[in-house]
Design a protein around this motif. Structure first.
Motif, PDB file in Angstrom:
ATOM      1  N   GLU A  71       0.872  -1.326   0.065  1.00 20.27           N
ATOM      2  CA  GLU A  71       0.003   0.056   0.161  1.00 20.27           C
ATOM      3  C   GLU A  71       0.733   0.929  -0.087  1.00 20.27           C
ATOM      4  O   GLU A  71       0.739   2.287  -0.696  1.00 20.27           O
ATOM      5  CB  GLU A  71      -0.821  -0.096   1.283  1.00 20.27           C
ATOM      6  CG  GLU A  71      -2.067  -1.025   1.128  1.00 20.27           C
ATOM      7  CD  GLU A  71      -2.835  -1.134   2.559  1.00 20.27           C
ATOM      8  OE1 GLU A  71      -2.426  -0.429   3.297  1.00 20.27           O
ATOM      9  OE2 GLU A  71      -3.800  -1.971   2.428  1.00 20.27           O
ATOM     10  N   GLU A  72       1.947   1.176   0.869  1.00 16.94           N
ATOM     11  CA  GLU A  72       2.940   2.526   1.050  1.00 16.94           C
ATOM     12  C   GLU A  72       3.640   2.516  -0.330  1.00 16.94           C
ATOM     13  O   GLU A  72       3.715   3.717  -0.879  1.00 16.94           O
ATOM     14  CB  GLU A  72       3.899   2.261   2.049  1.00 16.94           C
ATOM     15  CG  GLU A  72       3.213   2.431   3.290  1.00 16.94           C
ATOM     16  CD  GLU A  72       2.491   3.812   3.599  1.00 16.94           C
ATOM     17  OE1 GLU A  72       3.168   4.799   3.456  1.00 16.94           O
ATOM     18  OE2 GLU A  72       1.182   3.972   4.213  1.00 16.94           O
ATOM     19  N   SER A  73       3.933   1.588  -0.835  1.00 16.40           N
ATOM     20  CA  SER A  73       4.635   1.603  -2.451  1.00 16.40           C
ATOM     21  C   SER A  73       3.830   2.092  -3.558  1.00 16.40           C
ATOM     22  O   SER A  73       4.339   2.884  -4.087  1.00 16.40           O
ATOM     23  CB  SER A  73       5.025   0.295  -2.828  1.00 16.40           C
ATOM     24  OG  SER A  73       6.114  -0.414  -1.697  1.00 16.40           O
ATOM     25  N   ARG A  74       2.606   1.803  -3.565  1.00 17.16           N
ATOM     26  CA  ARG A  74       1.650   2.394  -4.508  1.00 17.16           C
ATOM     27  C   ARG A  74       1.316   3.870  -4.191  1.00 17.16           C
ATOM     28  O   ARG A  74       1.267   4.489  -5.140  1.00 17.16           O
ATOM     29  CB  ARG A  74       0.456   1.339  -4.378  1.00 17.16           C
ATOM     30  CG  ARG A  74       0.383   0.047  -4.951  1.00 17.16           C
ATOM     31  CD  ARG A  74      -0.796  -0.635  -5.122  1.00 17.16           C
ATOM     32  NE  ARG A  74      -1.847   0.128  -6.016  1.00 17.16           N
ATOM     33  CZ  ARG A  74      -2.941   0.792  -5.398  1.00 17.16           C
ATOM     34  NH1 ARG A  74      -3.252   0.933  -4.255  1.00 17.16           N
ATOM     35  NH2 ARG A  74      -3.670   1.262  -6.390  1.00 17.16           N
ATOM     36  N   ALA A  75       1.256   4.173  -2.856  1.00 10.82           N
ATOM     37  CA  ALA A  75       0.846   5.446  -2.906  1.00 10.82           C
ATOM     38  C   ALA A  75       2.081   6.460  -2.982  1.00 10.82           C
ATOM     39  O   ALA A  75       1.931   7.291  -3.710  1.00 10.82           O
ATOM     40  CB  ALA A  75       0.751   5.674  -1.079  1.00 10.82           C
ATOM     41  N   VAL A  76       3.158   6.049  -2.699  1.00  6.11           N
ATOM     42  CA  VAL A  76       4.682   6.654  -3.034  1.00  6.11           C
ATOM     43  C   VAL A  76       4.574   6.835  -4.700  1.00  6.11           C
ATOM     44  O   VAL A  76       4.957   7.880  -5.426  1.00  6.11           O
ATOM     45  CB  VAL A  76       5.584   6.251  -2.597  1.00  6.11           C
ATOM     46  CG1 VAL A  76       6.900   6.683  -3.186  1.00  6.11           C
ATOM     47  CG2 VAL A  76       5.828   6.169  -1.078  1.00  6.11           C
ATOM     48  N   PHE A  77       4.246   5.756  -5.479  1.00  3.61           N
ATOM     49  CA  PHE A  77       4.386   5.573  -6.840  1.00  3.61           C
ATOM     50  C   PHE A  77       3.261   6.702  -7.487  1.00  3.61           C
ATOM     51  O   PHE A  77       3.704   7.480  -8.294  1.00  3.61           O
ATOM     52  CB  PHE A  77       4.026   4.333  -7.484  1.00  3.61           C
ATOM     53  CG  PHE A  77       3.897   4.130  -8.842  1.00  3.61           C
ATOM     54  CD1 PHE A  77       4.855   4.054  -9.653  1.00  3.61           C
ATOM     55  CD2 PHE A  77       2.548   4.045  -9.274  1.00  3.61           C
ATOM     56  CE1 PHE A  77       4.806   4.285 -11.086  1.00  3.61           C
ATOM     57  CE2 PHE A  77       2.521   3.919 -10.630  1.00  3.61           C
ATOM     58  CZ  PHE A  77       3.260   4.081 -11.590  1.00  3.61           C
ATOM     59  N   LEU A  78       2.132   6.559  -6.815  1.00  3.29           N
ATOM     60  CA  LEU A  78       0.993   7.510  -7.366  1.00  3.29           C
ATOM     61  C   LEU A  78       1.284   9.017  -7.051  1.00  3.29           C
ATOM     62  O   LEU A  78       1.094   9.743  -7.938  1.00  3.29           O
ATOM     63  CB  LEU A  78      -0.362   7.289  -6.671  1.00  3.29           C
ATOM     64  CG  LEU A  78      -1.006   5.883  -7.273  1.00  3.29           C
ATOM     65  CD1 LEU A  78      -2.242   5.688  -6.391  1.00  3.29           C
ATOM     66  CD2 LEU A  78      -1.062   5.993  -8.756  1.00  3.29           C
ATOM     67  N   GLN A  79       1.954   9.373  -5.994  1.00  5.99           N
ATOM     68  CA  GLN A  79       2.403  10.660  -5.730  1.00  5.99           C
ATOM     69  C   GLN A  79       3.417  11.139  -6.705  1.00  5.99           C
ATOM     70  O   GLN A  79       3.407  12.216  -7.165  1.00  5.99           O
ATOM     71  CB  GLN A  79       2.944  10.832  -4.147  1.00  5.99           C
ATOM     72  CG  GLN A  79       1.866  10.550  -3.170  1.00  5.99           C
ATOM     73  CD  GLN A  79       2.374  10.544  -1.754  1.00  5.99           C
ATOM     74  OE1 GLN A  79       3.564  10.483  -1.624  1.00  5.99           O
ATOM     75  NE2 GLN A  79       1.569  10.378  -0.778  1.00  5.99           N
ATOM     76  N   ARG A  80       4.390  10.298  -7.009  1.00  9.89           N
ATOM     77  CA  ARG A  80       5.259  10.572  -7.951  1.00  9.89           C
ATOM     78  C   ARG A  80       4.715  11.131  -9.438  1.00  9.89           C
ATOM     79  O   ARG A  80       5.123  11.977  -9.953  1.00  9.89           O
ATOM     80  CB  ARG A  80       6.540   9.634  -8.006  1.00  9.89           C
ATOM     81  CG  ARG A  80       7.484  10.006  -8.890  1.00  9.89           C
ATOM     82  CD  ARG A  80       8.656   8.807  -8.813  1.00  9.89           C
ATOM     83  NE  ARG A  80       8.427   7.747  -9.512  1.00  9.89           N
ATOM     84  CZ  ARG A  80       8.393   6.505  -9.143  1.00  9.89           C
ATOM     85  NH1 ARG A  80       8.418   6.396  -7.762  1.00  9.89           N
ATOM     86  NH2 ARG A  80       7.937   5.615  -9.918  1.00  9.89           N
ATOM     87  N   LYS A  81       3.821  10.147  -9.708  1.00  8.23           N
ATOM     88  CA  LYS A  81       3.090  10.391 -11.194  1.00  8.23           C
ATOM     89  C   LYS A  81       2.234  11.641 -10.962  1.00  8.23           C
ATOM     90  O   LYS A  81       2.317  12.195 -12.022  1.00  8.23           O
ATOM     91  CB  LYS A  81       2.234   9.166 -11.305  1.00  8.23           C
ATOM     92  CG  LYS A  81       2.825   7.810 -11.682  1.00  8.23           C
ATOM     93  CD  LYS A  81       3.640   8.123 -13.113  1.00  8.23           C
ATOM     94  CE  LYS A  81       4.165   6.756 -13.520  1.00  8.23           C
ATOM     95  NZ  LYS A  81       4.984   7.124 -15.003  1.00  8.23           N
ATOM     96  N   SER A  82       1.893  11.917  -9.800  1.00  8.33           N
ATOM     97  CA  SER A  82       0.798  13.034  -9.711  1.00  8.33           C
ATOM     98  C   SER A  82       1.851  14.236  -9.984  1.00  8.33           C
ATOM     99  O   SER A  82       1.462  15.262 -10.620  1.00  8.33           O
ATOM    100  CB  SER A  82       0.189  13.306  -8.196  1.00  8.33           C
ATOM    101  OG  SER A  82      -0.600  14.328  -8.163  1.00  8.33           O
TER     102      SER A  82
END
Length: 450
Positions: A73-84
């Motif tokens: 979950e944390e990895s996905r959240a960081v990935f989506l923040q980077r994409k944003s």
């Protein structure tokens, strides 16, 4: 016999005691490990390319692997923040518009500002790294039409960029609700997304909070009815972005949305209240469910009993009654009979023998109910043979004796055929189509004359 004596002597002469079951298992494991390692080593030496095959499967954490789930979950959240962060913000979009306007190429076409490829590349160099993906020859060629100077419209290009940014923002927003992280949303995921979206839509400000759950159910059903035809309980995020439903939903951000647009938009407050109000009006015994008798008053009240029987046979019911979610599927099918998903829903009900096609028997089975209703209303029943011939002429199926779902869809006459078979009012409209067209033309002439 000599061989029997020899065998007995051999057994008696064997040294040691009988080995235990555990010793036999240990020996078996030892031999297995030995031969497996030999085989594995030989396999590597046989084909060295096996070492270069990348890993392509990653197991999802099990429910009891809490730490792994949290890490995912944390990895996905960081990935989506980077994409944003990689997307253009409002200030960067304004700067892009300023640069495009500054580098426009004369002459203008009316009030339309244009830009040629040379200036297009100059803007790309000045706009910054985030914009680099938009300033390519492929994008320019895609937007190039019949301009004699080889230019593209600045407004069309800017709208293209805006649309791309919006799609990526929405993709990231939807992915935040993708609990499984597999690129699709379950029904509960989409319900959470729409529920949290409601406060951001000014056109829904008037909805009572007590109605939120019914509104969310109404909105979600449209997505799942059309985008999940196999009823898997999940929808790809890509499919949500590709269809127009999300545009219709987010159109409710417009505070000045016209009344006509609201009436035709399934997601608007008036539309949701209309559908739910119809459900409450049909529910005469106020038990929150619809019986076959209550549903028979739907619309003009001219759906045949045989068709309604099939609805309650095939659709999910509770003690023989229909809930609101099942009712929504029913409404979406009947209100969108031209759509493949709606035709699939109705075709399943018409296919009484579950053979995957409609034959003369199936057509006659449903049309007899239309003939009976015509007698009740004092009308002369129409010959089934005539109607059957007209249906086959309209559909033109590959097999002259069978009509498949794909035949109905390909013919573009599916809505007419299904209306003839399940609804007396639909059959009457078809039967009197020439009179109705003439009447409409007369009315149009009268309006022109005035």
């Amino acid at each position: 016999m000599e061989w029997r004596q020899a065998l007995k002597g051999r057994i008696a002469a064997r040294p040691g005691t009988k080995r235990s079951e555990q010793e036999l298992k240990d020996e078996e494991m030892e031999l297995f490990t030995k031969y497996y390692m030999e085989w594995k080593g030989g396999r590597k030496s046989f084909n060295i390319s096996y070492l270069n095959i990348p890993r392509f499967y990653y197991r999802l954490p099990a429910e009891d692997e809490v730490l792994l789930q949290k890490l995912r979950e944390e990895s996905r959240a960081v990935f989506l923040q980077r994409k944003s962060r990689e997307l253009l913000d409002n200030e960067e979009l304004q700067n892009l518009w300023f640069l495009l306007d500054k580098h426009q190429t004369l002459p203008m076409i009316g009030e339309e500002a244009m830009i040629n490829y040379e200036n297009f590349l100059k803007v790309g160099e000045k706009a910054g790294p985030k914009c680099k993906q938009f300033f390519t020859a492929k994008v320019f060629a895609k937007l190039l039409h019949n301009d004699p100077y080889g230019r593209i419209s600045i407004m069309q290009f800017f709208n293209y960029v805006m649309r791309k940014v919006w799609l990526h923002q929405t993709r990231i927003g939807l992915s935040l609700y993708d609990v499984a992280g597999q690129g699709y949303l379950r029904e509960s995921d989409l319900e959470n997304y729409i529920l949290e979206l409601i406060p951001t839509l000014p056109q829904l400000d008037g909805l009572e909070k007590s109605f939120y759950s019914f509104y969310v159910c109404t909105a979600v059903r449209k997505f799942f009815f059309f985008l999940d035809p196999l009823r898997t309980g999940k929808i790809k995020i890509q499919d949500i972005l590709a269809c127009s439903f999300l545009d219709d939903l987010l159109e409710l951000r417009d505070e000045e949305l016209s009344k006509e647009s609201q009436e035709t938009n399934w997601f608007s407050a008036p539309s949701a209240l209309r559908v739910y109000g119809q459900y409450l009006n049909l529910d005469k015994d106020h038990n929150g469910m619809l019986s076959k008798e209550e549903l028979s008053r739907y619309g003009t009240g001219t759906l045949t009993n045989i068709f309604l029987d099939r609805v309650f046979q095939e659709c999910l019911t509770y003690d023989g009654e229909m809930d609101y979610k099942t009712y929504l599927d029913f409404v979406l099918a009947l209100e969108n009979r031209k759509e493949p998903a709606a035709l699939q829903y109705i075709f399943k009900l018409l296919d009484i023998e579950n053979k995957g096609y409609l034959n003369v028997f199936s057509l006659n089975y449903f049309f007899r109910a239309i003939q009976e209703q015509m007698k009740i209303h004092g009308q002369e029943p129409v010959s089934f043979q005539d109607v059957k011939d007209e249906i086959f002429d309209m559909v033109k199926p590959k097999d002259p004796y069978k009509i498949s779902l794909q035949d109905l869809i390909n013919s573009s006459q599916g809505d007419t055929v299904t209306s003839i078979l399940i609804d007396l009012n639909g059959f009457w409209t078809y039967e009197n189509r020439e009179v109705l067209v003439a009447s409409e033309n007369d009315n149009a002439t009268d309006i022109d004359d005035t």
